[in-house]
Design an enzyme around this catalytic site. Structure first.
Site, PDB file in Angstrom:
ATOM      1  CD  GLU A 128      -1.893  -2.330   1.371  1.00 27.64           C
ATOM      2  OE1 GLU A 128      -0.767  -2.649   1.810  1.00 27.64           O
ATOM      3  OE2 GLU A 128      -2.801  -3.154   1.179  1.00 27.64           O
ATOM      4  CG  HIS A 162     -11.443  -5.947   6.005  1.00 28.40           C
ATOM      5  ND1 HIS A 162     -10.376  -6.304   6.792  1.00 28.40           N
ATOM      6  CD2 HIS A 162     -11.109  -6.336   4.742  1.00 28.40           C
ATOM      7  CE1 HIS A 162      -9.454  -6.890   6.048  1.00 28.40           C
ATOM      8  NE2 HIS A 162      -9.866  -6.918   4.796  1.00 28.40           N
TER       9      HIS A 162
END
Ligand SMILES: Cc1ncc(C[n+]2csc(CCOP(=O)(O)OP(=O)(O)O)c2C)c(N)n1
Length: 780
Positions: free
Chosen positions: A516, A585
């Site tokens: 990321e 999440h």
């Protein structure tokens, strides 16, 4: 699309070889290079001049700090003092090994890199190029009394440009308006985009993703540029180092999966000066004897990796020349480790208790500003080249360099300070309706371009509206490139980019490793080098992995470079919960990004806004974080087939009302609309305002609504603690207090981690009933 590469089970036993890493192989020496024509007298003197310029520059800092700089006895230099005295041969040699048009990225100890990069570019300029540059900075030349005379020749033009270069370097350190970055970046963030210097970084390793991105750009636009990524031995242990090298080494760049089989042209240069601050990478904080060994871990054959003597300018130059050649032939990236030493401490406040004087003294014997002049005096140059270099020549050069530096320091100290009211200048680049440059204006898709059938009333799914925006912008502008984890064949975790690889091919739609930080960092580097990257961070929970790249790089470079470069990029990410995915999440982390000046933050609540805003975001010259709520992907509203844009920074009144305002964004907008419907039946008329863009926030539209209704509830799905609701409430109180008939209230998630259990997640999430109840409470 099925993957091109089959995964086959090969259980045969074997042993993997360890690729060799050449160490200190440079044996040629000055005379052999001169005789072979790979070095001439002029180049020798230029190398020496650069090393002297770096030394003069940094001795000046040390002397100013010690109140011993006679030219400026009372100058109060307040900035950092990460000087690189001792390392001059590495900066000079490495930068001499790339071409003037190539890029560098550099670190907090980067004065030498900046001096050498600017110098090399000036020396490589044509007379006309020099004249154009001098013309551009005529006012500064006037201030430093260096305007060349009419009809001046090469030598005078070159000297004026060098004086300007030194002046702007020093002015930057002194926080002056004429500094390369307008005095806002300072010593640790010097950038000179005009000369291909993409910035020094005070975040150790922070620039490595940028280097990977600039290399990806260069590979993509085929401009033949190489990126030299200079960072310390400490920096190369940081996570971004692994991610950036992984990103730059992806096999798909070279193995034919992409149309152009060509490795990313980055030289990852490890400036091993033996210490991080005091930690020793060799023997203490890593398991390696030479850091260049890490090249073995990134490629089946090992990256080209070698160790060069960073105290020897010719060895550093020669290793870099070969590395750059490999990169230009498509065999990048490569790794070079330069073994060098800093004679001073980490900074001038470092008491250096961690090393013996004897050690420093031994390295000082290899001082390149002493050893190289000796080599020059002993070398034989032909008469055509100008004959021998004498000690007198060296002394004259030394005097010229020091006098120039002193003169420029005095002039810089007298420079203008940036005016206080320019504090916000270059925070954001101005969005202009600019046409796509001709070269990129007619991209050819490689597959059939899909059209998305609307349902009755022109209705389209949010997911498809985002995909349609991407397709339209990719057809409009070849600089738009998509990448992220599993965005190619898989289409991303939410199938938003599904099918785009078939339309545009892998050069424009590619998967990355799970990196990321490097995804965002590469986007910054690509944006700095004129692409329009759109990267995807699968869930916004993972944006926390990217915080340096998002918050310190993407958000800051427009400002920190003094507006030299804006960073036009989009980070698309999904946020929100309601699917039992629990703590890691399901978060709504938009307020993390709204807290960072420099970012634009967008959070559209329906397909129409998502499409129009994403198109605006891609065309905007600033970094945009674009939040798409997971629960909205299947929602549908009418979306025109004709081209349209939704302006950034403009709120939408999603439902008109007179008794109370609900400000909401993302999925809660739908809840607010349902609540408003229910309340209508009770005789309460609710206006729903969706800011759509959180930063910059359209305060006017919100306050206008509050003025009408007198009551306001601000709601979102993030946890209340530190959420953006607080900012909205403050703005209403500051700008609309007189219109309020009741306190402004907030409704967000409880300050917990998003839970999995349905009973708890229901409690966690904002919903229409909770909003309706909160509005009723406002009415009493
Ligand atoms: C991410 C980050 N962590 C820690 C620091 C504090 N820090 C500044 S310089 C430095 C040492 C860096 O060592 P190295 O990369 O080898 O470069 P050198 O200072 O030796 O040139 C540290 C730990 C920082 N600036 N950034």
């Amino acid at each position: 699309m099925v993957k091109e590469i089959d995964v086959i089970y090969h259980p045969e036993p074997k042993t993997l070889p360890s690729p060799p890493v050449p160490v200190f192989q440079y044996q040629r020496g000055i005379q052999e290079e001169i005789d072979a024509g790979t070095l001439n007298r002029t180049t020798c003197l230029e190398l020496l001049e650069q090393m002297m310029m770096i030394r003069a520059f940094e001795e000046m800092i040390a002397e100013i700090k010690a109140v011993a700089y006679q030219a400026l006895p009372r100058f109060d230099y307040i900035g950092p003092t990460h000087i690189s005295i001792g390392q001059e041969a590495t900066s000079t040699g490495a930068i001499a090994g790339i071409a003037p048009a190539d890029y560098i990225t550099s670190s907090h100890r980067g004065h030498g890199d900046a001096v050498a990069k600017g110098y090399t570019v000036i020396k490589g300029m044509s007379d006309d190029g020099l004249r154009a540059r001098l013309q551009k900075y005529a006012a500064m030349l006037d201030h430093i009394e260096s305007t060349p005379a009419e009809g001046a020749g090469r030598a005078e033009l070159g000297e004026a440009a060098l004086r300007l270069h030194v002046y702007r370097m020093i002015a930057e350190l002194f926080g002056k308006n004429d500094g390369y970055c307008r005095g806002v970046g300072g010593s640790m963030h010097i950038a000179d985009f005009e000369s291909g210097h993409l910035g020094a970084n005070a975040i150790v390793g922070g620039h490595m993703g940028i280097a990977a991105g600039a290399g990806i750009s260069s590979r993509y636009v085929e401009d033949g540029k190489v990126v030299l990524c200079l960072a310390g031995d400490g920096a190369y242990q940081n996570g971004i180092s692994h991610e950036a090298i992984t990103m730059a080494t992806m096999a798909q760049f070279r193995n034919g999966l992409m149309k152009r089989a060509f490795g990313v042209p980055v030289i990852f240069a490890i400036v091993n000066n033996q210490y991080a601050m005091s930690g020793q990478s060799i023997g203490e904080t890593t398991g390696l004897d030479y850091l260049a060994r890490c090249g073995a871990g990134y490629d089946v054959d090992g990256l080209h990796a070698e160790v060069a003597d960073g105290m020897d300018v010719l060895a550093a130059r020669e290793a870099t020349l070969r590395a750059a050649k490999l990169c230009r032939e498509g065999h990048g990236p490569v790794i070079l480790e330069f073994v060098t030493y800093r004679f001073k401490g980490h900074s001038l406040s470092d008491p250096q208790a961690y090393r013996e004087r004897e050690e420093v003294r031994a390295w000082m014997e290899r001082d390149p500003t002493v050893t190289f002049p000796k080599q020059l005096v002993e070398a034989t140059f032909s008469e055509e080249q100008g004959g021998a270099i004498t000690e007198k020549d060296i002394e004259a050069l030394r005097r010229r360099v020091w006098e120039r530096n002193t003169d420029m320091a005095v002039k810089a100290a007298k420079g203008t300070d940036p005016p206080p009211d320019s504090i916000l200048l270059h925070m954001y680049a101005e969005a202009k309706d600019e046409p796509v440059p001709e070269r990129y204006a007619d991209p050819k898709p490689v597959g059939e371009v899909p059209t998305f059938e609307r349902k009755e009333g022109g209705v389209l799914q949010y997911r498809l509206a985002v995909r349609e925006a991407l397709i339209e912008e990719m057809l409009r502008d070849e600089r738009v490139v998509l990448f992220g984890e599993d965005i190619a064949e898989y289409g991303g975790a939410f199938a938003v980019t599904k099918g785009l690889i078939e339309v545009f091919g892998r050069d424009r739609v590619f998967n990355t490793a799970i990196v990321e930080s490097a995804i965002v960092g590469a986007a910054v580097g690509m944006a700095m080098t004129d692409l329009r990257p759109v990267c995807e961070i699968m869930y916004d929970d993972f944006i926390l992995m990217t915080m340096d790249q998002t918050g310190n790089q993407a958000a800051k470079w427009s400002y920190m470079s003094g507006g030299q470069k804006s960073v036009p990029m989009v980070i698309r990410t999904a946020h929100g919960g309601g699917r039992g995915y629990a703590g890691q999440h399901s978060q709504c982390l938009e307020s993390i990004c709204t807290h960072m000046p420099g970012l634009i933050v967008i959070c559209p609540s329906d397909a129409y806004d998502a499409k129009g805003l994403l198109k605006s975001a891609i065309r905007n010259p600033n970094p945009v974080v674009f939040f798409e709520h997971q629960q909205l992907y299947n929602e549908e509203v009418p979306v025109p087939e004709e081209e349209y844009l939704v302006p950034i920074g403009k709120a939408a009144v999603k439902r008109e009302g007179t008794d109370a305002t609900v400000v909401a964004w993302g999925w809660p907008v739908l809840h607010a609309l349902k609540a408003a419907e229910a309340l209508e039946a009770e005789g309460i008329s609710v206006e729903v305002v969706d800011p759509r863009t959180l930063w910059p926030l359209d305060v006017d539209t919100i306050v206008a609504s509050v003025r009408k209704t007198g009551r306001c509830l601000v709601t979102c799905q993030a946890v209340e603690q530190g959420s953006f609701t607080g900012e909205v409430v403050s703005q209403i109180v500051e700008n609309g207090f007189d219109y309020l008939d009741a306190p402004v209230m907030r409704l967000a998630a409880p300050n917990s981690v998003p839970p999995c259990a349905q009973s708890l997640e229901r409690e966690f999430l904002v919903n229409p009933d909770k909003i309706a109840a909160a509005v009723r409470a406002l009415m009493v």
